[in-house]
Design an enzyme around this catalytic site. Sequence first.
Site, short mmCIF file in Angstrom:
data_model
loop_
_atom_site.label_atom_id
_atom_site.label_comp_id
_atom_site.label_asym_id
_atom_site.label_seq_id
_atom_site.Cartn_x
_atom_site.Cartn_y
_atom_site.Cartn_z
N LYS A 83 33.45 25.80 -45.10
CA LYS A 83 32.37 26.78 -45.02
C LYS A 83 33.00 28.17 -44.95
CE LYS A 83 28.03 26.35 -42.67
NZ LYS A 83 27.39 26.24 -41.35
N ILE A 84 32.57 29.04 -45.84
CA ILE A 84 33.17 30.38 -45.93
C ILE A 84 32.05 31.41 -46.01
CG2 ILE A 84 34.60 31.86 -47.40
CD1 ILE A 84 36.01 29.31 -48.39
#
Length: 213
Positions: A83-84
């Site tokens: 997750k970015i």
Amino acid sequence: MKFFIDTASVEEVRRAAALGVADGVTTNPTLLAKESGKPEEIYKEICKVVDGPVCAEAVSLESGDIVKEGRELAAIDEKIVIKIPATREGIVAVKILEAESIRTNVTLIFSPMQALLAARAGASFVCPFVGRLDDASHEGMQLIAEILQMYQNYDLKTEIIVASIRSVLHVKECAMLGAHIATIPLGVIEKLIKHPLTDRGVESFLKDWQKIG
Ligand code: G3P
């Protein structure tokens, strides 16, 4: 529509799995802070419970550091998706990680353009936050409709994980719009099954059954 569970609690993942609605898991630093135990150990335990993607958030800010962190997280288990956040540095990191076949999920999406850039960078998933938009007097679900339309226009393969879901109505609207995935807190998942007329019906059937003896 696939159901992910939005939690870092292994117990909650187990309870959602028992209902057949743990197609994947999304975590974030806030959810991890509520649990005891190291994030890496929590991710490993969650990966044992679900068959689908388990999203682990990178907390670095610079693209090179995000890529390094992403590679380390991806080494934990093949189910891990990185997750970015939807920042410039984040999008650069997405392109690099996806080229290495490390799946990414661009999070904290609040505009259709962020979602378009994430898809163009090759993100496997995006997480638009509907509840937080509603909180700020914007129509969260309108964002979902717009992203779905754009992805359809250009046949983009990125899947939408609707996040920041707060209510049963949010879940219904996701399904009506045709969102690919909704990531839902356990409390909302458990409310999906509840209806007062069902409870009243069970009660009256039991009473009548007792009359039969
Ligand atoms: O998946 C994102 C979610 O955990 C954020 O939810 O309720 O903090 O906006 P909320």
